[in-house]
Design a protein around this motif. Structure first.
Motif, short mmCIF file in Angstrom:
data_model
loop_
_atom_site.label_atom_id
_atom_site.label_comp_id
_atom_site.label_asym_id
_atom_site.label_seq_id
_atom_site.Cartn_x
_atom_site.Cartn_y
_atom_site.Cartn_z
N ALA A 271 -25.94 7.36 -1.53
CA ALA A 271 -25.03 8.19 -0.46
C ALA A 271 -24.26 8.95 -0.76
CB ALA A 271 -24.35 6.67 -0.19
N ASN A 272 -24.55 9.99 -1.56
CA ASN A 272 -24.00 10.97 -2.37
C ASN A 272 -22.36 10.72 -2.30
OD1 ASN A 272 -25.77 13.33 -1.85
ND2 ASN A 272 -26.21 12.60 0.38
N THR A 273 -22.69 9.30 -3.06
CA THR A 273 -20.93 9.44 -3.22
C THR A 273 -19.99 10.08 -4.39
OG1 THR A 273 -21.85 7.60 -4.94
CG2 THR A 273 -20.89 7.09 -2.40
N SER A 274 -21.02 10.39 -5.99
CA SER A 274 -20.65 11.37 -6.27
C SER A 274 -21.91 12.21 -8.02
CB SER A 274 -20.07 10.93 -7.88
OG SER A 274 -20.57 10.03 -8.59
N MET A 275 -21.89 12.74 -8.16
CA MET A 275 -23.70 13.19 -9.20
C MET A 275 -22.70 13.72 -10.41
SD MET A 275 -24.00 16.40 -7.35
CE MET A 275 -22.76 17.64 -6.71
N SER A 276 -23.66 13.59 -11.67
CA SER A 276 -23.16 14.18 -12.62
C SER A 276 -24.21 15.22 -13.71
CB SER A 276 -22.82 12.68 -13.04
OG SER A 276 -24.31 12.42 -13.43
N LEU A 277 -24.09 15.84 -14.59
CA LEU A 277 -24.47 16.40 -15.55
C LEU A 277 -24.56 15.79 -16.66
CD1 LEU A 277 -26.75 18.48 -16.52
CD2 LEU A 277 -24.00 20.00 -16.54
N ARG A 278 -25.38 15.19 -17.22
CA ARG A 278 -25.58 14.97 -18.61
C ARG A 278 -25.90 15.76 -19.81
NH1 ARG A 278 -25.07 8.83 -18.91
NH2 ARG A 278 -24.49 8.01 -16.71
N LEU A 279 -25.01 15.93 -20.45
CA LEU A 279 -25.29 16.81 -21.84
C LEU A 279 -25.83 15.68 -22.96
CD1 LEU A 279 -23.57 19.97 -21.70
CD2 LEU A 279 -25.89 19.58 -20.74
N THR A 280 -26.79 15.18 -23.72
CA THR A 280 -27.22 14.35 -24.84
C THR A 280 -28.17 15.38 -25.39
OG1 THR A 280 -28.81 13.63 -23.20
CG2 THR A 280 -26.71 12.77 -22.96
N GLY A 281 -28.51 14.44 -26.78
CA GLY A 281 -29.36 15.09 -27.99
C GLY A 281 -29.67 14.27 -28.78
N GLY A 282 -30.36 14.76 -29.81
CA GLY A 282 -30.24 13.96 -31.79
C GLY A 282 -28.70 14.45 -31.85
N ASP A 283 -28.86 13.79 -33.55
CA ASP A 283 -27.59 14.18 -33.91
C ASP A 283 -26.99 15.17 -34.08
OD1 ASP A 283 -28.80 11.62 -34.80
OD2 ASP A 283 -29.48 11.94 -37.10
N GLY A 284 -25.28 14.70 -33.86
CA GLY A 284 -24.83 15.75 -34.12
C GLY A 284 -24.19 16.34 -32.66
N VAL A 285 -25.30 16.36 -31.54
CA VAL A 285 -25.18 17.07 -29.76
C VAL A 285 -23.65 16.94 -29.70
CG1 VAL A 285 -25.69 16.99 -27.98
CG2 VAL A 285 -27.19 17.38 -30.02
N LYS A 286 -22.90 15.76 -29.34
CA LYS A 286 -21.92 14.90 -29.22
C LYS A 286 -21.19 16.12 -29.99
CE LYS A 286 -19.16 10.92 -27.69
NZ LYS A 286 -19.44 9.85 -28.13
N ARG A 287 -20.89 15.94 -31.19
CA ARG A 287 -19.82 16.56 -32.24
C ARG A 287 -19.44 17.99 -31.16
NH1 ARG A 287 -20.80 14.14 -35.61
NH2 ARG A 287 -22.05 16.12 -36.82
N PHE A 288 -20.62 18.93 -31.33
CA PHE A 288 -20.91 20.19 -30.78
C PHE A 288 -20.10 20.54 -29.50
CE2 PHE A 288 -23.25 23.34 -29.35
CZ PHE A 288 -22.95 24.27 -29.76
N ILE A 289 -21.01 19.96 -28.99
CA ILE A 289 -20.24 19.52 -27.00
C ILE A 289 -18.61 19.55 -27.08
CG2 ILE A 289 -20.14 18.19 -25.27
CD1 ILE A 289 -22.67 17.71 -25.32
N ALA A 290 -17.59 18.46 -28.13
CA ALA A 290 -16.46 17.73 -28.06
C ALA A 290 -15.81 19.61 -28.86
CB ALA A 290 -16.19 17.13 -28.88
#
Length: 110
Positions: free
Chosen positions: A84-103
């Protein structure tokens, strides 16, 4: 979950993979999308950036992904549009260290 091949990719953006026009467009889109977000969801292997369900924002997200994947091949990109087009998102994920890299790149505090 990431594969062992994903884990072997270096966590460094290679901006030389982009021509000057692509670099400028990537930078402008990244700034604009970060400003337009309405939330950030903490994921085990990255982040989901939430946006209003607007077609022009969806097009910007798609443009960003089409460029970013060239210089940052270690990311997994997922574009999600809610029912119902309430929202949308872009997920950026990956292997070890990706979350820390994005942050680190975006100044997201843990």
């Amino acid at each position: 979950m990431s594969t062992s091949r994903d884990d072997q990719r270096p966590l460094a953006c290679d901006l030389s993979a982009l021509d000057p026009t692509e670099r400028a467009k990537r930078s402008a889109l990244a700034r604009e999308l970060y400003r337009m977000r309405v939330g950030i969801e903490d994921l085990p292997d990255g982040y989901a950036f939430r946006y209003p369900a607007d077609s022009s924002i969806l097009m910007k997200i798609a443009q960003f992904v089409s460029i970013e994947r060239l210089c940052c091949p270690f990311f997994t990109f997922t574009i999600e549009v809610e029912p119902a087009n309430t929202s949308m998102s872009l997920r950026l994920t990956g292997g070890d260290g990706v979350k820390r890299f994005i942050a680190g790149e975006l100044g997201i505090e843990a």
